[in-house]
Design a protein around this motif. Structure first.
Motif, mmCIF file in Angstrom:
data_model
loop_
_atom_site.group_PDB
_atom_site.id
_atom_site.type_symbol
_atom_site.label_atom_id
_atom_site.label_comp_id
_atom_site.label_asym_id
_atom_site.label_seq_id
_atom_site.Cartn_x
_atom_site.Cartn_y
_atom_site.Cartn_z
ATOM 1 N N GLY A 72 0.827 -1.211 0.000
ATOM 2 C CA GLY A 72 0.000 0.000 0.000
ATOM 3 C C GLY A 72 0.857 1.255 0.000
ATOM 4 N N MET A 73 0.296 2.336 -0.561
ATOM 5 C CA MET A 73 1.077 3.559 -0.742
ATOM 6 C C MET A 73 1.516 4.203 0.561
ATOM 7 N N LEU A 74 0.617 4.268 1.532
ATOM 8 C CA LEU A 74 0.962 4.944 2.776
ATOM 9 C C LEU A 74 2.062 4.213 3.531
ATOM 10 N N ASN A 75 2.003 2.890 3.538
ATOM 11 C CA ASN A 75 3.055 2.110 4.216
ATOM 12 C C ASN A 75 4.418 2.299 3.539
ATOM 13 N N VAL A 76 4.422 2.298 2.210
ATOM 14 C CA VAL A 76 5.671 2.519 1.476
ATOM 15 C C VAL A 76 6.222 3.911 1.767
ATOM 16 N N LEU A 77 5.325 4.887 1.840
ATOM 17 C CA LEU A 77 5.735 6.261 2.109
ATOM 18 C C LEU A 77 6.380 6.388 3.494
ATOM 19 N N VAL A 78 5.727 5.822 4.511
ATOM 20 C CA VAL A 78 6.234 5.930 5.886
ATOM 21 C C VAL A 78 7.548 5.171 6.056
ATOM 22 N N PHE A 79 7.609 3.943 5.548
ATOM 23 C CA PHE A 79 8.834 3.155 5.708
ATOM 24 C C PHE A 79 9.983 3.710 4.865
ATOM 25 N N GLY A 80 9.649 4.319 3.726
ATOM 26 C CA GLY A 80 10.677 4.977 2.938
ATOM 27 C C GLY A 80 11.285 6.154 3.689
ATOM 28 N N LEU A 81 10.434 6.932 4.353
ATOM 29 C CA LEU A 81 10.916 8.061 5.152
ATOM 30 C C LEU A 81 11.740 7.589 6.355
ATOM 31 N N LEU A 82 11.287 6.512 6.981
ATOM 32 C CA LEU A 82 12.039 5.952 8.101
ATOM 33 C C LEU A 82 13.426 5.486 7.643
ATOM 34 N N GLY A 83 13.474 4.864 6.480
ATOM 35 C CA GLY A 83 14.760 4.445 5.924
ATOM 36 C C GLY A 83 15.674 5.627 5.646
ATOM 37 N N ALA A 84 15.085 6.730 5.134
ATOM 38 C CA ALA A 84 15.879 7.935 4.855
ATOM 39 C C ALA A 84 16.485 8.500 6.135
ATOM 40 N N VAL A 85 15.729 8.447 7.238
ATOM 41 C CA VAL A 85 16.239 8.933 8.518
ATOM 42 C C VAL A 85 17.423 8.085 8.991
ATOM 43 N N LEU A 86 17.283 6.770 8.912
ATOM 44 C CA LEU A 86 18.348 5.875 9.373
ATOM 45 C C LEU A 86 19.609 6.011 8.521
ATOM 46 N N ILE A 171 17.967 14.368 8.792
ATOM 47 C CA ILE A 171 17.300 13.558 9.811
ATOM 48 C C ILE A 171 16.047 14.253 10.318
ATOM 49 N N MET A 172 16.171 15.534 10.617
ATOM 50 C CA MET A 172 15.040 16.299 11.141
ATOM 51 C C MET A 172 13.885 16.354 10.136
ATOM 52 N N ALA A 173 14.191 16.552 8.865
ATOM 53 C CA ALA A 173 13.148 16.635 7.841
ATOM 54 C C ALA A 173 12.382 15.319 7.737
ATOM 55 N N GLY A 174 13.104 14.197 7.779
ATOM 56 C CA GLY A 174 12.446 12.898 7.718
ATOM 57 C C GLY A 174 11.531 12.657 8.896
ATOM 58 N N VAL A 175 11.980 13.025 10.091
ATOM 59 C CA VAL A 175 11.166 12.851 11.294
ATOM 60 C C VAL A 175 9.903 13.704 11.221
ATOM 61 N N VAL A 176 10.040 14.949 10.765
ATOM 62 C CA VAL A 176 8.873 15.839 10.630
ATOM 63 C C VAL A 176 7.843 15.235 9.679
ATOM 64 N N CYS A 177 8.303 14.687 8.564
ATOM 65 C CA CYS A 177 7.379 14.087 7.582
ATOM 66 C C CYS A 177 6.650 12.881 8.162
ATOM 67 N N ILE A 178 7.365 12.036 8.886
ATOM 68 C CA ILE A 178 6.740 10.849 9.493
ATOM 69 C C ILE A 178 5.678 11.259 10.505
ATOM 70 N N LEU A 179 6.005 12.223 11.364
ATOM 71 C CA LEU A 179 5.039 12.702 12.364
ATOM 72 C C LEU A 179 3.811 13.307 11.702
ATOM 73 N N LEU A 181 2.526 12.575 8.750
ATOM 74 C CA LEU A 181 1.706 11.512 8.171
ATOM 75 C C LEU A 181 0.948 10.735 9.248
ATOM 76 N N LYS A 182 1.529 10.631 10.447
ATOM 77 C CA LYS A 182 0.852 9.942 11.547
ATOM 78 C C LYS A 182 -0.271 10.800 12.132
#
Length: 396
Positions: A72-86, A171-179, A181-182
């Motif tokens: 699903g699109m939302l899951n790919v989006l969130v996990f992609g952002l999480l990967g970018a942060v790591l 790192i900060m930008a990725g965290v902001v995007c994840i929050l 979307l949640k």
């Protein structure tokens, strides 16, 4: 009543794309310089730093259709952002060129997943009657990021620990995007599921590439290949020509021109087709590259930035609209991915290949050749799409 364009889905995905583009270009215009200063590499290897990131993004785009279909699109989006942060955290621990290149490739992979997913969400949530306008406005989020990212990068590059600040901002930008979307619950229309048969279970290029989007995407690859020589070597070209302060404002001027023109060009494409925009844009791109090649003063850099902003910036969105125009609804994600795959190939192969050419002929000669290639792309566009659209409008 005109269908609604500015939904929460459209706004949130545009904002995510905006932050992602800031981080993309912040690093894109500085990492070749970082590689030279930190690891004492050659110009061609510095170009590989840019190339390998984009090639990682290309791999992400190739696989995103499969991932979206399964998770699903939302899951790919969130996990992609999480990967970018790591991955962004890993920059602090790179202890050599090989490790740094691996991190750049993995970072590119996560960016490819996220940017293709946000682009697909934009296309799916934009009303058909306002598709050109919607994609143009969505693309403005990237244009703004294109302006702000390099500007911040050029400021930070002169500070102590400037590169560390760049990695921290990622790192900060990725965290902001994840929050975000949640917090904001997005509602997406269900995509049509393609029929799966025994034949389609086997490997097929059509599982990864939408063939209807290939011709215009190939042309975008060519233009992107040439433009990558500007994005990747902006700092080094500025140092060689003594215009380092002027090139620091290149993307700011470039983006202002796109921002001012994009709302009008999107509506014109919806009303009168892409040809009315594409031909002038390609001519402006070629003109901008020529002026850039001859730059000896600040005003020439500004003029080149304006021409390339109006030219490349608007051709980019027009080509994307053409790529998606005839796509089957169930293959919108693939059509979007196909377009960006070819764009990434241009931006990915360009810095490394052109870096070798720069070592032989220099920056100015290379940019003159790219200007000529830009002119040659005009009749090619006419053959692959322009003539067909002209005939379609003549018969309607």
């Amino acid at each position: 009543m005109e269908p609604k364009l500015w939904t929460k889905e459209f706004i949130v995905t545009s904002f995510v794309n905006f932050l992602l583009t800031i981080m993309y270009f912040l690093l894109m215009v500085t990492m070749s310089n970082y590689a030279v200063e930190t690891y004492d590499v050659t110009v061609s290897t510095a170009g590989l730093v840019a190339s390998i990131f984009v090639l990682g993004s290309l791999l992400g785009r190739l696989l995103v259709g499969k991932f979206i279909a399964r998770f699903g699109m939302l899951n790919v989006l969130v996990f992609g952002l999480l990967g970018a942060v790591l991955v962004s955290l890993s920059y602090f621990f790179a202890n050599g060129v090989a490790a740094f290149l691996l991190i750049r490739m993995l970072h590119g992979f996560t960016v490819g997943l996220v940017s293709t997913t946000t682009g697909t969400i934009c296309v799916q949530t934009t009303p058909s009657a306002r598709k050109g306008e919607g994609i143009s406005y969505y693309s403005l989020s990237a244009v703004l990021g294109t302006a702000i990212g390099p500007f911040i990068g050029m400021l930070l590059i002169n500070l102590n620990n400037g590169f560390e600040w760049m990695f921290a901002l990622n790192i900060m930008a990725g965290v902001v995007c994840i929050l975000l979307l949640k917090i904001v619950r997005l509602r997406l229309p269900e995509s049509e599921k393609p029929v799966v048969t025994e034949k389609t279970k086997a490997f097929s290029v059509s599982d990864y590439i939408d063939k209807q989007a290939v011709p215009i995407s190939l042309l975008m690859l060519t233009i992107g290949f040439g433009f990558s020589s500007v994005t990747s070597y902006l700092t080094l070209y500025g140092k060689e020509t003594g215009l380092i302060e002027a090139v620091g404002y290149f993307f700011f001027i470039h983006s202002i021109c796109v921002i001012c023109s994009r709302p009008f060009t999107g509506k014109m494409i919806d009303a009168r087709g892409a040809n009315i925009i594409v031909y002038p844009c390609m001519l402006l791109f070629a003109t901008g590259m020529f002026v850039y090649s001859q730059s000896t003063a600040t005003w020439m850099i500004i003029m080149a930035a304006a021409c390339m902003g109006l030219g490349f910036g608007n051709f980019n969105s027009a080509a994307q609209i053409i790529a998606l125009k005839n796509a089957d609804p169930s293959r919108l994600a693939l059509a979007t991915a196909t377009y960006f795959i070819f764009l990434d190939l241009g931006f990915g192969l360009g810095p490394y290949i052109l870096g070798h050419i720069i070592q032989g002929v220099g920056f100015r000669s290379l940019y003159m050749v790219i200007s000529c290639i830009g002119l040659l792309c005009i009749p090619i566009y006419y053959l692959i799409y322009g003539n067909k659209e002209k005939q379609a409008y003549a018969s309607s």
